[in-house]
Design a protein around this motif. Structure first.
Motif, PDB file in Angstrom:
ATOM      1  N   PHE A  51       0.799  -1.279  -0.079  1.00 36.41           N
ATOM      2  CA  PHE A  51      -0.041   0.172   0.064  1.00 36.41           C
ATOM      3  C   PHE A  51       0.783   1.378   0.035  1.00 36.41           C
ATOM      4  O   PHE A  51       1.890   1.095   0.626  1.00 36.41           O
ATOM      5  N   HIS A  52       0.208   2.428  -0.622  1.00 43.44           N
ATOM      6  CA  HIS A  52       1.095   3.544  -0.622  1.00 43.44           C
ATOM      7  C   HIS A  52       0.249   4.702  -0.890  1.00 43.44           C
ATOM      8  O   HIS A  52      -1.103   4.494  -1.159  1.00 43.44           O
ATOM      9  N   THR A  53       0.415   6.094  -0.761  1.00 41.82           N
ATOM     10  CA  THR A  53      -0.489   7.215  -0.834  1.00 41.82           C
ATOM     11  C   THR A  53      -0.104   7.775  -2.447  1.00 41.82           C
ATOM     12  O   THR A  53      -1.157   8.577  -2.610  1.00 41.82           O
ATOM     13  N   LEU A  54       0.756   7.460  -2.841  1.00 42.55           N
ATOM     14  CA  LEU A  54       0.950   8.285  -4.181  1.00 42.55           C
ATOM     15  C   LEU A  54      -0.021   8.232  -5.164  1.00 42.55           C
ATOM     16  O   LEU A  54      -0.556   6.913  -5.543  1.00 42.55           O
ATOM     17  N   ASN A  55      -0.741   9.189  -5.600  1.00 39.34           N
ATOM     18  CA  ASN A  55      -1.526   9.297  -6.623  1.00 39.34           C
ATOM     19  C   ASN A  55      -1.330  10.476  -7.424  1.00 39.34           C
ATOM     20  O   ASN A  55      -1.545  11.686  -6.614  1.00 39.34           O
ATOM     21  N   ASP A  57      -3.844  12.332  -8.484  1.00 33.64           N
ATOM     22  CA  ASP A  57      -4.838  13.176  -8.110  1.00 33.64           C
ATOM     23  C   ASP A  57      -4.965  13.393  -6.528  1.00 33.64           C
ATOM     24  O   ASP A  57      -4.745  12.284  -5.633  1.00 33.64           O
ATOM     25  N   THR A  58      -5.086  14.677  -6.087  1.00 37.76           N
ATOM     26  CA  THR A  58      -4.910  14.936  -4.673  1.00 37.76           C
ATOM     27  C   THR A  58      -5.649  14.046  -3.779  1.00 37.76           C
ATOM     28  O   THR A  58      -5.444  13.653  -2.747  1.00 37.76           O
ATOM     29  N   ASN A  59      -7.225  14.223  -4.306  1.00 38.65           N
ATOM     30  CA  ASN A  59      -8.139  13.446  -3.442  1.00 38.65           C
ATOM     31  C   ASN A  59      -7.814  12.231  -3.351  1.00 38.65           C
ATOM     32  O   ASN A  59      -8.468  11.532  -2.397  1.00 38.65           O
ATOM     33  N   MET A  60      -7.594  11.421  -4.689  1.00 35.20           N
ATOM     34  CA  MET A  60      -7.346  10.034  -4.511  1.00 35.20           C
ATOM     35  C   MET A  60      -6.086   9.811  -3.519  1.00 35.20           C
ATOM     36  O   MET A  60      -6.276   8.809  -2.683  1.00 35.20           O
ATOM     37  N   ALA A  61      -5.230  10.514  -3.492  1.00 31.83           N
ATOM     38  CA  ALA A  61      -3.979  10.421  -2.270  1.00 31.83           C
ATOM     39  C   ALA A  61      -4.494  10.460  -1.198  1.00 31.83           C
ATOM     40  O   ALA A  61      -4.124  10.000  -0.568  1.00 31.83           O
ATOM     41  N   ALA A  62      -5.526  11.397  -0.799  1.00 34.27           N
ATOM     42  CA  ALA A  62      -5.931  11.679   0.477  1.00 34.27           C
ATOM     43  C   ALA A  62      -6.777  10.525   1.032  1.00 34.27           C
ATOM     44  O   ALA A  62      -6.559  10.116   2.093  1.00 34.27           O
ATOM     45  N   LEU A  63      -7.448  10.038  -0.078  1.00 38.62           N
ATOM     46  CA  LEU A  63      -8.390   8.636   0.266  1.00 38.62           C
ATOM     47  C   LEU A  63      -7.357   7.523   0.536  1.00 38.62           C
ATOM     48  O   LEU A  63      -7.805   6.595   1.359  1.00 38.62           O
ATOM     49  N   GLN A  64      -6.109   7.302  -0.386  1.00 43.22           N
ATOM     50  CA  GLN A  64      -5.367   6.368   0.074  1.00 43.22           C
ATOM     51  C   GLN A  64      -4.682   6.425   1.385  1.00 43.22           C
ATOM     52  O   GLN A  64      -4.473   5.443   2.271  1.00 43.22           O
ATOM     53  N   GLY A  65      -4.452   7.829   1.741  1.00 47.75           N
ATOM     54  CA  GLY A  65      -4.044   8.093   3.125  1.00 47.75           C
ATOM     55  C   GLY A  65      -4.945   7.654   4.015  1.00 47.75           C
ATOM     56  O   GLY A  65      -4.683   6.958   5.109  1.00 47.75           O
ATOM     57  N   TYR A  66      -6.146   7.877   4.011  1.00 47.71           N
ATOM     58  CA  TYR A  66      -7.389   7.494   4.892  1.00 47.71           C
ATOM     59  C   TYR A  66      -7.550   6.015   5.019  1.00 47.71           C
ATOM     60  O   TYR A  66      -7.267   5.410   6.237  1.00 47.71           O
ATOM     61  N   THR A  67      -7.230   5.135   3.869  1.00 50.92           N
ATOM     62  CA  THR A  67      -7.166   3.780   3.660  1.00 50.92           C
ATOM     63  C   THR A  67      -6.020   3.208   4.652  1.00 50.92           C
ATOM     64  O   THR A  67      -6.435   2.334   5.775  1.00 50.92           O
ATOM     65  N   ILE A  68      -5.171   3.828   4.591  1.00 46.52           N
ATOM     66  CA  ILE A  68      -3.829   3.170   5.324  1.00 46.52           C
ATOM     67  C   ILE A  68      -3.822   3.474   6.823  1.00 46.52           C
ATOM     68  O   ILE A  68      -3.665   2.560   7.647  1.00 46.52           O
ATOM     69  N   ARG A 110       3.481  18.508  -0.156  1.00 42.17           N
ATOM     70  CA  ARG A 110       3.725  19.766   0.698  1.00 42.17           C
ATOM     71  C   ARG A 110       2.317  20.302   1.202  1.00 42.17           C
ATOM     72  O   ARG A 110       1.753  20.684   2.375  1.00 42.17           O
ATOM     73  N   HIS A 111       1.428  20.618   0.104  1.00 37.56           N
ATOM     74  CA  HIS A 111       0.370  21.346   0.251  1.00 37.56           C
ATOM     75  C   HIS A 111      -0.911  20.272   0.983  1.00 37.56           C
ATOM     76  O   HIS A 111      -1.915  20.866   1.560  1.00 37.56           O
ATOM     77  N   MET A 112      -0.629  18.969   0.665  1.00 37.38           N
ATOM     78  CA  MET A 112      -1.279  18.018   1.220  1.00 37.38           C
ATOM     79  C   MET A 112      -1.097  17.549   2.561  1.00 37.38           C
ATOM     80  O   MET A 112      -1.857  16.986   3.311  1.00 37.38           O
ATOM     81  N   GLY A 113       0.212  18.150   3.159  1.00 39.12           N
ATOM     82  CA  GLY A 113       0.354  17.799   4.465  1.00 39.12           C
ATOM     83  C   GLY A 113       1.111  16.416   4.480  1.00 39.12           C
ATOM     84  O   GLY A 113       0.953  15.769   5.743  1.00 39.12           O
ATOM     85  N   LEU A 114       1.634  15.709   3.624  1.00 37.59           N
ATOM     86  CA  LEU A 114       2.307  14.392   3.520  1.00 37.59           C
ATOM     87  C   LEU A 114       3.843  14.664   3.655  1.00 37.59           C
ATOM     88  O   LEU A 114       4.394  15.488   3.068  1.00 37.59           O
ATOM     89  N   LEU A 140      12.155   9.832  -4.008  1.00 39.21           N
ATOM     90  CA  LEU A 140      11.118  10.337  -3.285  1.00 39.21           C
ATOM     91  C   LEU A 140      11.150   9.263  -2.293  1.00 39.21           C
ATOM     92  O   LEU A 140      10.574   8.117  -2.548  1.00 39.21           O
ATOM     93  N   TYR A 141      10.937   9.746  -0.756  1.00 35.02           N
ATOM     94  CA  TYR A 141      10.744   8.821   0.262  1.00 35.02           C
ATOM     95  C   TYR A 141       9.594   8.922   0.833  1.00 35.02           C
ATOM     96  O   TYR A 141       9.120  10.089   1.220  1.00 35.02           O
ATOM     97  N   ASP A 142       8.606   8.048   1.122  1.00 33.24           N
ATOM     98  CA  ASP A 142       7.345   8.064   1.594  1.00 33.24           C
ATOM     99  C   ASP A 142       7.237   7.203   2.692  1.00 33.24           C
ATOM    100  O   ASP A 142       7.345   5.969   2.828  1.00 33.24           O
ATOM    101  N   PRO A 143       7.156   7.970   4.115  1.00 29.90           N
ATOM    102  CA  PRO A 143       7.004   6.886   5.217  1.00 29.90           C
ATOM    103  C   PRO A 143       6.065   6.144   5.348  1.00 29.90           C
ATOM    104  O   PRO A 143       5.885   5.283   6.124  1.00 29.90           O
ATOM    105  N   LEU A 144       4.819   6.566   4.752  1.00 31.27           N
ATOM    106  CA  LEU A 144       3.545   5.625   4.738  1.00 31.27           C
ATOM    107  C   LEU A 144       3.397   4.364   4.075  1.00 31.27           C
ATOM    108  O   LEU A 144       2.603   3.803   4.320  1.00 31.27           O
TER     109      LEU A 144
END
Ligand SMILES: Cc1cc2nc3c(=O)[nH]c(=O)nc-3n(C[C@H](O)[C@H](O)[C@H](O)COP(=O)(O)OP(=O)(O)OC[C@H]3O[C@@H](n4cnc5c(N)ncnc54)[C@H](O)[C@@H]3O)c2cc1C
Length: 805
Positions: A51-55, A57-68, A110-114, A140-144
Motif C-alpha cells: 500500500f502507498h499514498t502516491l496518486n 490526483d490529490t483527493n485520491m491520494a488523500a483517500l489512500q492516506g485514509y485507507t492506510i 507539501r500542500h496536502m500535508g504529506l 522520493l521517500y514516503d514513510p507511509l
C-alpha cells in the motif's frame, strides 16, 4: 438469507467488505453482502498486499492516506490482524525528467500535508543497502508505504461490518438483477431471491458480467500481473530492521521484503489483457500460468539494481488477474441511467484504495454526496464512447504507463482517433497537433508547416510555445476560429423547462434571446458545474458546460427531472460548430449573415437563431477567450459548409485557426476559471468568485440555496486569487504549494503562460487575510521557490468595456 434488505452488495473481495464496513459504520444496518464463493475469491487472495499514498490526483491520494490509517482502527475494533508492515518506501529517479516528476509530486504533497522527502543516492543506500544506486539521481521517500496480509485485512473489514450489523452470505452466486416498477432491485441468487432498495456492484473480476445483468457496461478490463517471491537471502534478513519498499520506475518494478526473502513485481510493456470475452464463473482460487519471458527485460534491470536477486532462488511465481479502468482509477458512485445502482469496481490497488472507496460510496449513498470531490474515481467520468475495445486498449496503455513519467502536456495515443468532427480532415491538412478528451479529438495547436505535428511532453515550456503565441496574437489582434465541440451541450425544453432550470441552477434564468453564466450546486453548496444557459426560443434552452462532464451532468439532470413537462437531449456531438473571437469577429459574422449582429441589435450575452451562409445556426455572443466573440452552432452535417463560408469571408480579416492551448492561455488574461481546475465540488462559489453569478434573491428553492445563504452569512476562509509569477521556463500546472513567510499557506489550482500579457500566471487559493492586491508569495515549481505577486484586476480589458462594445 433474508428476502429484503436496504442494500445488497455483490462481491466479497476487499472492496465489497470495505463497502459494508463503511455503510454499517455510518449508520445503515440493513446491509447484506452476497459472495459467490468464500471471501477473497477474486483478485484479492493473490495480491502482493502493498500500500502507498502516491496518486496524481490529490483527493485520491488523500483517500489512500485514509485507507492506510484505517487498518489500525480495524485491528483494534475486530481483534483481527491485518499483519501491517509500515516500512516506508522509496521511488527512484534514473533520469532528470523523473527527478522533475518527483519534485512536482513532493511539492504537491507539501500542500496536502504529506511528509514525503527527496533523498540522495547515499541516503537511498542507507535506507535500502541492497539497492545499487548506479545511475540513480535521487528518490522520493514516503514513510507511509508498507504492506499487509490481503486475506486478514479483508476478513477484518468483514468482521467489523458484521459486528456493526451487516449480514454476509457465502457460496451463493447472484444470477440475475432486475429493477422493479417501484425502483427496488430484485436480486436472484442460487439461494433464493432478495429485494433491495440499493444494489452495489463490487464484483471485481466479474464486475463486467454483474453489470450486464442490469444492462450496463462498466468500462474496465482485467490484466494479468506477475510477481515472484525469493528464497531467504542473508543480506535481506541479517538486518536490524525490515527493508523499505523500492519502486524502480525505469525498471518497471516494485520490490519489498517478505519474511527473509524478497518479493518483486513488474508492470511490463509486453503485458496481456485477460479474459477478453468475459470472466468464467468457475474461475476461482487458481493462478494463471507463469510467463517469465514477458518480464525478461525487466528482470535483467532488476538483477543489476538489486544484485542479491541474481543469486537468490525463486520460491513462488504468482500470475493473477485484476481489473483496471481506462485511466487506472476506480469506478465509484451511482451508475448513470440506473436508479439506486452503485459501482465499486475497477479498484486496481485494493489495499491502498479500498478503504477510501468504501467510505466514499457509503457517504454518497447515505448523505447524497461524498464529503470531497471524487471526480477522479466517479464512474460518470466516462461515457458511452467507451466501447469494449477502446477500454481494453486504454487499459493496456495505462498498465504499460504505470511507472512512466506523466507530463502535464502529454496526450496518450492508444485507441485514437475515436470520435472526431467533420473538420478533423481540414485541421489535419493544416498540420494540427491533436489532443483527446472524453473520446473526442480536438486541436491543441497548429504546428508550423514542415514541422512534425507533435508536442514533446515536458514539465517546462514545450516546442508548442512560439506557435501558440502566434495563435493568441491572431485572436487579440484580428480574429481566430476554433471548434465549439469541446463543450457538453444539452437542449432542455418543454413547458416546465424554465422552472426546472431555475431549481437546478443557482443563477438567473435568462429571458428569450439572452444567456447567463450559471453555477450548478450540490445540496451542500459545492460547485458541480459552471454552465452557460441560453434561452433560444420560448421554453427552449441551450445549456453548455465542460465536454468531459457529460455523463456526470446528465446523471444529475436526470436525477432531478420532474415526471413531466421537461425534455432533455444531450446534443454534444450532434450540435457542433465554431467560435470566432477577436476584434474582427463581428465584421466577419456580419459579412455572412443577413441578421443584424451590431452591438445595438446583438449585444454581449445575446443568443439567436440566424442563417450564416447557407446554414441555419444558433449564435451566442460570448467567448471563453474573453475577447469579442461569437459561438456559432450547427448540426454536425453542416459544419464543413459553415467552415467554408467563414474561412472565405475571413481571408482579408486575418482569420487564423487556433487550438485549445491558445484558448487556455487567453482565458488567463481574464482570470477565467475552468472546470475541474478552479471549479469543482471541493470548492464553493464564494471561495472561487462564482457567487457573483448566484441569484440569492430568486424565489425558487434552488439546490444548494440554504448552503450558499449560510456561507454568505459566515464568510469563507480562503479565496481564489490570480498571481503573476516570475517563472523562467516552467509555469505552474496544479497543486504547487504557495509559500508566505516560510509556511505553506495555499495551493495552485491551474495556470500557464499568458502570451498576450507575456507573463506567467497562476490561480490559487490563499487565506482571506492574505488575499490582498500586491501580496508577494513564493510558488514552489519543480522544487524551486519562484516569487509571485497577487493581482486583482484581469490583465486584459479589466472593466469589460471592450467585451461589451
Ligand atoms: C498478482 C496481483 C498482485 C497484486 N498486488 C497488489 C498490491 O500489492 N496492492 C494492492 O493494493 N493491490 C494489489 N493487487 C490488486 C488487488 O488484488 C485488487 O485491487 C483487489 O483485490 C480488488 O478487490 P475487489 O474486491 O474489487 O475484487 P475481487 O477481489 O475480484 O472480488 C470480487 C468478489 O466478487 C465475487 N463475485 C463476483 N461475481 C459474483 C456474483 N455474481 N455473485 C456473488 N459474488 C460474486 C467474487 O467471487 C469475488 O470474491 C494485486 C492483484 C494481483 C492480481
Amino acid at each position: 438469507m433474508k428476502s429484503n434488505a436496504q442494500v445488497v452488495v455483490i462481491g466479497g473481495g476487499v472492496v465489497g467488505c470495505s463497502v459494508i464496513y463503511h455503510l454499517t459504520k455510518l449508520g445503515w444496518k440493513d446491509v447484506v453482502l452476497i459472495e459467490r464463493s468464500e471471501l477473497t475469491s477474486g483478485s484479492t487472495w493473490h495480491a502482493a498486499g502493498g500500500f502507498h499514498t502516491l496518486n496524481a490526483d490529490t483527493n485520491m491520494a488523500a483517500l489512500q492516506g485514509y485507507t492506510i490509517g484505517l487498518y489500525r482502527e480495524l485491528e483494534e475494533l475486530t481483534g483481527q490482524s491485518c499483519s501491517l508492515h509500515h516500512v516506508g518506501g522509496i521511488t527512484l529517479a534514473g533520469t532528470p525528467e523523473r527527478m522533475d516528476f518527483l519534485k512536482a509530486a513532493r511539492a504537491m504533497h507539501r500542500h496536502m500535508g504529506l511528509d514525503t522527502e527527496l533523498v540522495t543516492p547515499q541516503e537511498i543506500r542507507q535506507l535500502s543497502p541492497i539497492t545499487n544506486t548506479e545511475g540513480v539521481l535521487g528518490a522520493l521517500y514516503d514513510p507511509l508505504d508498507g504492506h499487509l496480509d490481503p486475506s486478514g485485512t479483508t476478513h477484518a473489514y468483514a468482521k467489523g461490518a458484521q459486528m456493526q450489523g451487516a449480514e454476509i452470505v457465502l457460496r451463493n452466486r447472484v444470477l440475475e438483477t432486475s429493477q422493479q416498477a417501484d425502483g427496488s432491485w430484485q436480486v436472484v441468487t442460487e439461494q433464493g431471491t432478495i429485494v433491495a432498495e440499493h444494489l452495489v456492484n463490487a464484483a471485481g473480476l466479474w464486475a463486467r458480467e454483474v453489470g450486464e445483468m442490469a444492462g450496463v457496461y462498466l468500462p474496465l478490463h482485467p490484466m494479468e500481473h506477475q510477481y515472484f517471491a525469493t528464497d531467504d537471502i542473508p543480506e535481506v534478513y541479517q538486518h536490524d530492521r525490515e527493508l523499505p519498499h523500492v519502486m524502480d520506475p525505469e525498471g518497471e518494478s516494485y520490490l519489498r521484503q517478505e519474511g527473509k526473502g524478497l518479493v518483486i513485481g513488474f508492470y511490463e510493456q509486453d503485458c496481456v489483457p485477460w479474459a477478453v470475452d468475459g470472466t468464467r464463473w468457475d474461475f476461482g482460487h487458481e493462478l494463471l500460468s507463469e510467463n517469465l519471458d514477458r518480464i525478461g527485460d525487466s528482470m535483467e534491470v532488476a538483477f543489476n539494481r538489486y544484485p542479491v536477486l541474481a543469486q537468490a532462488g525463486i520460491k513462488t511465481i504468482i500470475n493473477g488477474p485484476f481489473t483496471f479502468a481506462p485511466d487506472g482509477n476506480p469506478l465509484v458512485g451511482p451508475v448513470p441511467g440506473l436508479r439506486n445502482y452503485w459501482s465499486a469496481c475497477a479498484v486496481m490497488a485494493g489495499f491502498s484504495q479500498g478503504g477510501g472507496v468504501g467510505l466514499t460510496l457509503a457517504e454518497w449513498m447515505i448523505d447524497g454526496e461524498p464529503s470531497r470531490d471524487v471526480f477522479a474515481m466517479d464512474v460518470a467520468r466516462f461515457g458511452d464512447y467507451c466501447t469494449k475495445s477502446y477500454t481494453r486498449l486504454k487499459v493496456r496503455e495505462n498498465y504499460q504507463k504505470r511507472f512512466a513519467v506523466s507530463y502535464p502536456n502529454e496526450e496518450l495515443p492508444a485507441a485514437r482517433p475515436l470520435d472526431s468532427t467533420p473538420a478533423y480532415g481540414i485541421w489535419q491538412q493544416q498540420n494540427a497537433v491533436f489532443g483527446s478528451s472524453y473520446g473526442m479529438e480536438h486541436v491543441n495547436y497548429f504546428a508550423p508547416v514542415g514541422e512534425h505535428p507533435y508536442e514533446i511532453p515536458s514539465f517546462r515550456r514545450s516546442n508548442a510555445f512560439d506557435t501558440v503565441a502566434k495563435e493568441c496574437h491572431a485572436v487579440r489582434n484580428a480574429v481566430g476560429i476554433n471548434e465549439v465541440h469541446n463543450f457538453g451541450k444539452y437542449e432542455i425544453s418543454g413547458p416546465g423547462a424554465h422552472d426546472y432550470l431555475d431549481t437546478i441552477m443557482a443563477g438567473k434564468i435568462p429571458p428569450t434571446g439572452r444567456l447567463s453564466l450559471n453555477p450548478m450546486l450540490s445540496p451542500k453548496g459545492r460547485i458541480i458545474g459552471d454552465f452557460t444557459v441560453a434561452q433560444v426560443n420560448a421554453d427552449v434552452f441551450q445549456v453548455t458546460a465542460s465536454f468531459g462532464a457529460q455523463a456526470y451532468h446528465m446523471r444529475w439532470f436526470e436525477q432531478h427531472l420532474p415526471a413531466q413537462g421537461v425534455h432533455i437531449e444531450n446534443v454534444s456531438k450532434s450540435r457542433i460548430g465554431f467560435q470566432i473571437a477577436g476584434p474582427n469577429s463581428r465584421e466577419l459574422l456580419q459579412r455572412v449573415t443577413r441578421a443584424d449582429v451590431s452591438n445595438q441589435a446583438f449585444p454581449f450575452l445575446s443568443v439567436g437563431e440566424m442563417d450564416v451562409g447557407q446554414c441555419q445556426t444558433i449564435v451566442q455572443r460570448v467567448s471563453y477567450t474573453g475577447d469579442r466573440g461569437f459561438e456559432i452552432y450547427v448540426p454536425a452535417h453542416n459544419q464543413i459548409a459553415l467552415y467554408q463560408v467563414l474561412s472565405e469571408a475571413g481571408r482579408d480579416l486575418g482569420l487564423r485557426p487556433f487550438g485549445m492551448r491558445a484558448m487556455m492561455s487567453l482565458r488567463l488574461d481574464k482570470s477565467f476559471g475552468s472546470w475541474m481546475r478552479e471549479f469543482k465540488p471541493d470548492y464553493t462559489p464564494m471561495e472561487t468568485g462564482l457567487d457573483r453569478f448566484i441569484d440569492y434573491k430568486k424565489t425558487s428553492d434552488f439546490i444548494g440555496k440554504q448552503a450558499v445563504l449560510a456561507e454568505r452569512e459566515i464568510g469563507v476562509e480562503r479565496k481564489l486569487c490570480t498571481f503573476v509569477v516570475e517563472a523562467r521556463d516552467a509555469d505552474v500546472d496544479a497543486y504547487e504549494p504557495i509559500w508566505h513567510d516560510g509556511e505553506v499557506v495555499g495551493f495552485v489550482t491551474s495556470g500557464g503562460y499568458s502570451h498576450f500579457a507575456r507573463k506567467s500566471i497562476a490561480y490559487g487559493f490563499l487565506p482571506v487575510n492574505l488575499a490582498n492586491e500586491g501580496r508577494s508569495v513564493d510558488i514552489e515549481i519543480l522544487g524551486e521557490m519562484i516569487p509571485a505577486k497577487l493581482y486583482k484586476e484581469p490583465l486584459f480589458d479589466p472593466e469589460n468595456e471592450y467585451l461589451r462594445s
